[in-house]
Design a protein around this motif. Structure first.
Motif, PDB file in Angstrom:
ATOM      1  N   CYS A  20       0.828  -1.224   0.000  1.00  0.00           N
ATOM      2  CA  CYS A  20       0.000   0.000   0.000  1.00  0.00           C
ATOM      3  C   CYS A  20       0.853   1.261   0.000  1.00  0.00           C
ATOM      4  O   CYS A  20       1.974   1.259   0.484  1.00  0.00           O
ATOM      5  CB  CYS A  20      -0.866   0.053   1.258  1.00  0.00           C
ATOM      6  SG  CYS A  20      -2.053  -1.253   1.337  1.00  0.00           S
ATOM      7  N   GLY A  22      -0.281   4.008   1.696  1.00  0.00           N
ATOM      8  CA  GLY A  22      -0.452   4.727   2.965  1.00  0.00           C
ATOM      9  C   GLY A  22      -0.574   3.829   4.173  1.00  0.00           C
ATOM     10  O   GLY A  22      -1.344   4.128   5.087  1.00  0.00           O
ATOM     11  N   PRO A  24      -0.283   2.611   7.646  1.00  0.00           N
ATOM     12  CA  PRO A  24       0.080   3.451   8.801  1.00  0.00           C
ATOM     13  C   PRO A  24       1.381   3.032   9.481  1.00  0.00           C
ATOM     14  O   PRO A  24       1.634   1.844   9.671  1.00  0.00           O
ATOM     15  CB  PRO A  24      -1.111   3.255   9.748  1.00  0.00           C
ATOM     16  CG  PRO A  24      -2.237   2.840   8.877  1.00  0.00           C
ATOM     17  CD  PRO A  24      -1.635   2.050   7.766  1.00  0.00           C
ATOM     18  N   ASN A  73      -9.155  16.601  12.868  1.00  0.00           N
ATOM     19  CA  ASN A  73      -8.595  16.201  11.564  1.00  0.00           C
ATOM     20  C   ASN A  73      -8.150  17.456  10.805  1.00  0.00           C
ATOM     21  O   ASN A  73      -8.510  18.580  11.188  1.00  0.00           O
ATOM     22  CB  ASN A  73      -9.586  15.361  10.737  1.00  0.00           C
ATOM     23  CG  ASN A  73     -10.887  16.084  10.493  1.00  0.00           C
ATOM     24  OD1 ASN A  73     -10.920  17.132   9.852  1.00  0.00           O
ATOM     25  ND2 ASN A  73     -11.970  15.540  11.019  1.00  0.00           N
ATOM     26  N   THR A  98      -4.639  19.218  -5.556  1.00  0.00           N
ATOM     27  CA  THR A  98      -4.582  18.964  -4.112  1.00  0.00           C
ATOM     28  C   THR A  98      -5.654  17.943  -3.787  1.00  0.00           C
ATOM     29  O   THR A  98      -6.484  17.598  -4.637  1.00  0.00           O
ATOM     30  CB  THR A  98      -4.794  20.264  -3.310  1.00  0.00           C
ATOM     31  OG1 THR A  98      -4.726  19.969  -1.898  1.00  0.00           O
ATOM     32  CG2 THR A  98      -6.133  20.914  -3.592  1.00  0.00           C
ATOM     33  N   ALA A 101     -10.158  17.679   0.060  1.00  0.00           N
ATOM     34  CA  ALA A 101     -10.446  18.328   1.360  1.00  0.00           C
ATOM     35  C   ALA A 101     -10.108  19.813   1.325  1.00  0.00           C
ATOM     36  O   ALA A 101     -10.767  20.606   2.014  1.00  0.00           O
ATOM     37  CB  ALA A 101      -9.638  17.650   2.468  1.00  0.00           C
ATOM     38  N   VAL A 144      -0.799  25.075  -0.842  1.00  0.00           N
ATOM     39  CA  VAL A 144      -0.684  23.687  -0.364  1.00  0.00           C
ATOM     40  C   VAL A 144       0.745  23.214  -0.630  1.00  0.00           C
ATOM     41  O   VAL A 144       1.215  23.275  -1.766  1.00  0.00           O
ATOM     42  CB  VAL A 144      -1.684  22.756  -1.102  1.00  0.00           C
ATOM     43  CG1 VAL A 144      -1.603  21.338  -0.539  1.00  0.00           C
ATOM     44  CG2 VAL A 144      -3.112  23.291  -1.005  1.00  0.00           C
ATOM     45  N   ASP A 170      -1.950  24.937   3.671  1.00  0.00           N
ATOM     46  CA  ASP A 170      -2.359  23.564   3.929  1.00  0.00           C
ATOM     47  C   ASP A 170      -1.060  22.757   3.926  1.00  0.00           C
ATOM     48  O   ASP A 170      -0.452  22.530   2.871  1.00  0.00           O
ATOM     49  CB  ASP A 170      -3.317  23.108   2.816  1.00  0.00           C
ATOM     50  CG  ASP A 170      -3.732  21.650   2.954  1.00  0.00           C
ATOM     51  OD1 ASP A 170      -3.003  20.880   3.610  1.00  0.00           O
ATOM     52  OD2 ASP A 170      -4.767  21.269   2.375  1.00  0.00           O
ATOM     53  N   ALA A 172      -0.714  19.651   5.077  1.00  0.00           N
ATOM     54  CA  ALA A 172      -1.074  18.247   5.363  1.00  0.00           C
ATOM     55  C   ALA A 172       0.058  17.275   5.035  1.00  0.00           C
ATOM     56  O   ALA A 172       0.216  16.257   5.692  1.00  0.00           O
ATOM     57  CB  ALA A 172      -2.335  17.867   4.588  1.00  0.00           C
ATOM     58  N   LEU A 321      -0.435  -1.314  -4.822  1.00  0.00           N
ATOM     59  CA  LEU A 321      -1.572  -0.393  -4.856  1.00  0.00           C
ATOM     60  C   LEU A 321      -1.102   1.056  -4.987  1.00  0.00           C
ATOM     61  O   LEU A 321      -1.249   1.869  -4.070  1.00  0.00           O
ATOM     62  CB  LEU A 321      -2.446  -0.594  -3.615  1.00  0.00           C
ATOM     63  CG  LEU A 321      -2.928  -2.039  -3.383  1.00  0.00           C
ATOM     64  CD1 LEU A 321      -3.922  -2.099  -2.226  1.00  0.00           C
ATOM     65  CD2 LEU A 321      -3.550  -2.649  -4.635  1.00  0.00           C
TER      66      LEU A 321
HETATM   67  N1  T4K Z   1      -5.140  18.654   2.582  1.00  0.00           N
HETATM   68  C1  T4K Z   1      -4.407  17.765   1.889  1.00  0.00           C
HETATM   69  C2  T4K Z   1      -3.419  18.269   0.898  1.00  0.00           C
HETATM   70  C3  T4K Z   1      -4.554  16.396   2.137  1.00  0.00           C
HETATM   71  O1  T4K Z   1      -3.807  15.503   1.439  1.00  0.00           O
HETATM   72  C4  T4K Z   1      -5.478  15.977   3.113  1.00  0.00           C
HETATM   73  C5  T4K Z   1      -5.680  14.560   3.359  1.00  0.00           C
HETATM   74  C6  T4K Z   1      -6.226  16.949   3.809  1.00  0.00           C
HETATM   75  C7  T4K Z   1      -6.015  18.287   3.519  1.00  0.00           C
HETATM   76  C8  T4K Z   1      -7.243  16.583   4.841  1.00  0.00           C
HETATM   77  O2  T4K Z   1      -6.678  16.026   6.004  1.00  0.00           O
HETATM   78  P1  T4K Z   1      -7.595  15.009   6.904  1.00  0.00           P
HETATM   79  O3  T4K Z   1      -8.913  15.681   7.136  1.00  0.00           O
HETATM   80  O4  T4K Z   1      -7.701  13.703   6.174  1.00  0.00           O
HETATM   81  O5  T4K Z   1      -6.786  14.889   8.181  1.00  0.00           O
HETATM   82  C9  T4K Z   1      -6.007   9.675   2.158  1.00  0.00           C
HETATM   83  C10 T4K Z   1      -6.447  10.287   3.458  1.00  0.00           C
HETATM   84  O6  T4K Z   1      -7.752   9.912   3.844  1.00  0.00           O
HETATM   85  C11 T4K Z   1      -6.332  11.761   3.509  1.00  0.00           C
HETATM   86  O7  T4K Z   1      -6.096  12.086   4.859  1.00  0.00           O
HETATM   87  C12 T4K Z   1      -5.193  12.293   2.656  1.00  0.00           C
HETATM   88  N2  T4K Z   1      -5.117  13.710   2.619  1.00  0.00           N
HETATM   89  C13 T4K Z   1      -5.322  11.791   1.243  1.00  0.00           C
HETATM   90  C14 T4K Z   1      -4.226  12.308   0.333  1.00  0.00           C
HETATM   91  O8  T4K Z   1      -5.226  10.401   1.269  1.00  0.00           O
HETATM   92  P2  T4K Z   1      -6.902   7.806   0.665  1.00  0.00           P
HETATM   93  O9  T4K Z   1      -7.946   7.956  -0.357  1.00  0.00           O
HETATM   94  O10 T4K Z   1      -5.541   7.527   0.184  1.00  0.00           O
HETATM   95  O11 T4K Z   1      -7.200   6.697   1.768  1.00  0.00           O
HETATM   96  P3  T4K Z   1      -7.318   5.163   1.572  1.00  0.00           P
HETATM   97  O12 T4K Z   1      -8.319   4.692   2.544  1.00  0.00           O
HETATM   98  O13 T4K Z   1      -7.531   4.816   0.137  1.00  0.00           O
HETATM   99  O14 T4K Z   1      -5.897   4.619   2.006  1.00  0.00           O
HETATM  100  C15 T4K Z   1      -4.742   4.626   1.195  1.00  0.00           C
HETATM  101  C16 T4K Z   1      -3.979   3.323   1.369  1.00  0.00           C
HETATM  102  O15 T4K Z   1      -3.567   3.175   2.698  1.00  0.00           O
HETATM  103  C17 T4K Z   1      -4.816   2.114   1.017  1.00  0.00           C
HETATM  104  O16 T4K Z   1      -4.159   1.423  -0.010  1.00  0.00           O
HETATM  105  C18 T4K Z   1      -4.887   1.279   2.266  1.00  0.00           C
HETATM  106  C19 T4K Z   1      -3.919   1.893   3.232  1.00  0.00           C
HETATM  107  N3  T4K Z   1      -4.513   2.064   4.559  1.00  0.00           N
HETATM  108  C20 T4K Z   1      -5.406   3.075   4.750  1.00  0.00           C
HETATM  109  C21 T4K Z   1      -5.975   3.256   5.988  1.00  0.00           C
HETATM  110  C22 T4K Z   1      -6.994   4.362   6.212  1.00  0.00           C
HETATM  111  C23 T4K Z   1      -4.145   1.217   5.565  1.00  0.00           C
HETATM  112  O17 T4K Z   1      -3.338   0.288   5.352  1.00  0.00           O
HETATM  113  N4  T4K Z   1      -4.682   1.396   6.817  1.00  0.00           N
HETATM  114  C24 T4K Z   1      -5.591   2.383   7.070  1.00  0.00           C
HETATM  115  O18 T4K Z   1      -6.049   2.526   8.219  1.00  0.00           O
HETATM  116  O19 T4K Z   1      -7.055   9.153   1.460  1.00  0.00           O
END
Ligand code: T4K
Length: 395
Positions: A20, A22, A24, A73, A98, A101, A144, A170, A172, A321
């Motif tokens: 993956c 992301g 953690p 968050n 970006t 969010a 950003v 931003d 992040a 991924l």
């Molecule tokens: N501004 C910017 C520039 C940002 O990039 C973000 C967030 C924000 C603001 C807002 O901050 P927050 O409100 O989120 O604190 C992720 C995150 O949800 C998001 O926080 C992040 N940016 C964004 C760039 O990416 P996804 O779509 O990648 O999440 P997801 O569920 O598809 O996970 C990615 C990979 O990580 C998957 O292949 C599985 C793995 N994973 C994910 C989670 C949640 C795990 O192995 N364990 C886990 O618990 O969004």
């Protein structure tokens, strides 16, 4: 990789367990569990408790910044920042390259989003396009630090000063990165971090606003807690919301923060490994333009034969991924399609970028295999495209 068949054409995937982007980082699990147990036993679970205080102080020390306001968050952090600094309904200039969010936080608070283009090399806001988009309706500039690369901070600061509007960042992606030997977190009116699970430093869900402005920090603290003024007060002066970080989240953050230097070292080692192998005329490994946390390894696919979309499909079939973060860019999402924006560099960058797996759970051996697949793809891109098209036609 040689003549190995690709999994997209039916071969065994290179990885049995998905790799993956992301996953953690939770290195010191016993420490995390001990911290969480302590919180639960103490029965002090939220509302500005000791763990939130400690995490805020630890972050201030780490970034050498005066004030840190931990939040639930990053998205809520952005909403508090703009509500504290920008007059109602004003225009805010942001990049479209970006995470959704960023503009959503503004629209959710009824601001008008004005998209500006980015720089082809750094992927962050282009100050010239920002300047061209400033009008008397502009209430703020929101840069950003994409991939952890600092925005063009000086020109943006000059523009904000010249027009008497706040500059917000931003940040992040930019925890523990630096600009001009100062930590990100010290620039503009304030900066907003995300500590989401997928960020290299995480509190599961969480974020923080940092600033060197005591008055702004006080306002943000009140807004985070429904608008209550000070500690133990029953008076609400302004409108606030519930954006508090819980003690459990802060306790996890305290434990993870101790390992942040290790996380950065491993990310840097991973990044250098990718750079060592991914040398090809059709590939560019994005160079983060600062002291970086290297939490994102980004490759750019250059030329007509190669496609980030196809490479993503090839990698996914191999159980890698990879992610097309920010593609399509925000302005092409349905919720922003009511207005037309000319952002040629954004379109170009969004089309060619792909994010590869890194972090504490990815080994050098795994990176070498990912690199072999990527190189095999760029060397055989035309054949692979033809074969996929044939399968599409006859499949
Ligand atoms: N501004 C910017 C520039 C940002 O990039 C973000 C967030 C924000 C603001 C807002 O901050 P927050 O409100 O989120 O604190 C992720 C995150 O949800 C998001 O926080 C992040 N940016 C964004 C760039 O990416 P996804 O779509 O990648 O999440 P997801 O569920 O598809 O996970 C990615 C990979 O990580 C998957 O292949 C599985 C793995 N994973 C994910 C989670 C949640 C795990 O192995 N364990 C886990 O618990 O969004």
């Amino acid at each position: 990789m040689g003549d190995r068949e690709l999994a997209i054409f039916g071969a065994e995937p290179a990885f049995k367990v998905p790799l993956c982007v992301g996953k953690p980082n939770l290195v010191s699990l016993p420490k995390i569990l001990a911290n969480v147990t302590h919180v639960l036993e103490s029965r002090w679970l939220t509302n500005d408790g000791p763990c939130v205080h400690k995490l805020e102080q630890d972050i201030c020390r780490r970034l050498n910044v005066a004030h840190c306001i931990a939040v639930a968050n990053g998205t809520l952090g952005l909403e508090l920042a703009v509500r504290a600094l920008v007059s109602e309904g004003a225009e805010i200039i942001v990049p479209s390259f970006t995470f959704i969010a960023t503009p959503n936080a503004l629209r959710w608070q009824q601001y008008k989003v004005v998209f500006a283009d980015i720089d082809l090399i750094t992927h962050v806001l282009d100050p010239e396009d920002v300047a061209a988009k400033i009008t008397e309706r502009t209430g703020a500039i929101l840069g950003v630090h994409v991939w952890g690369t600092p925005c063009a901070i000086e020109p943006l600061t000059d523009l904000a000063c010249k027009h008497g509007i706040p500059l917000i960042f931003d940040a992040a992606h930019a925890f523990c990165t630096e600009y001009d030997w100062r930590s990100i977190g010290n620039f503009g009116a304030c900066e907003v971090f995300s500590f989401h699970a997928t960020k290299f430093f995480n509190t599961v869900e969480g974020g923080a606003i940092t600033t060197n402005d005591a008055e702004l920090a006080k306002d943000l603290r009140e807004m985070r807690n429904f608008g209550f003024v000070g500690d133990n007060s029953h008076n609400v002066a302004g409108i606030g919301i519930n954006a508090k970080m819980s003690e459990v989240h802060a306790a996890i953050g305290i434990a993870n923060l101790v390992s942040v230097t290790d996380f950065i070292q491993q990310n840097t080692r991973n990044y250098l490994e990718y750079r060592k192998f991914l040398q090809h005329e059709s590939l560019h490994v994005y160079n983060v333009n600062s002291i970086s946390n290297h939490q994102y390894v980004v490759v750019e696919l250059i030329g007509d034969d190669v496609s980030a979309d196809v490479l993503e499909r090839v990698l996914r079939a191999e159980n890698v991924l990879a992610r097309r973060y920010f593609s399509p860019p925000c302005r092409l999402m349905d919720s922003y399609s009511d207005e037309y924006w000319v952002l040629p560099v954004t379109e170009q960058v969004a089309k060619r970028t792909l994010v590869l797996p890194t972090g504490m759970s990815v080994s050098l051996k795994e990176i070498d295999i990912v690199c072999q697949i990527v190189l095999y793809y760029v060397e055989h891109a035309a054949e692979i495209a033809t074969k996929l098209a044939e399968e599409n036609n006859y499949g």
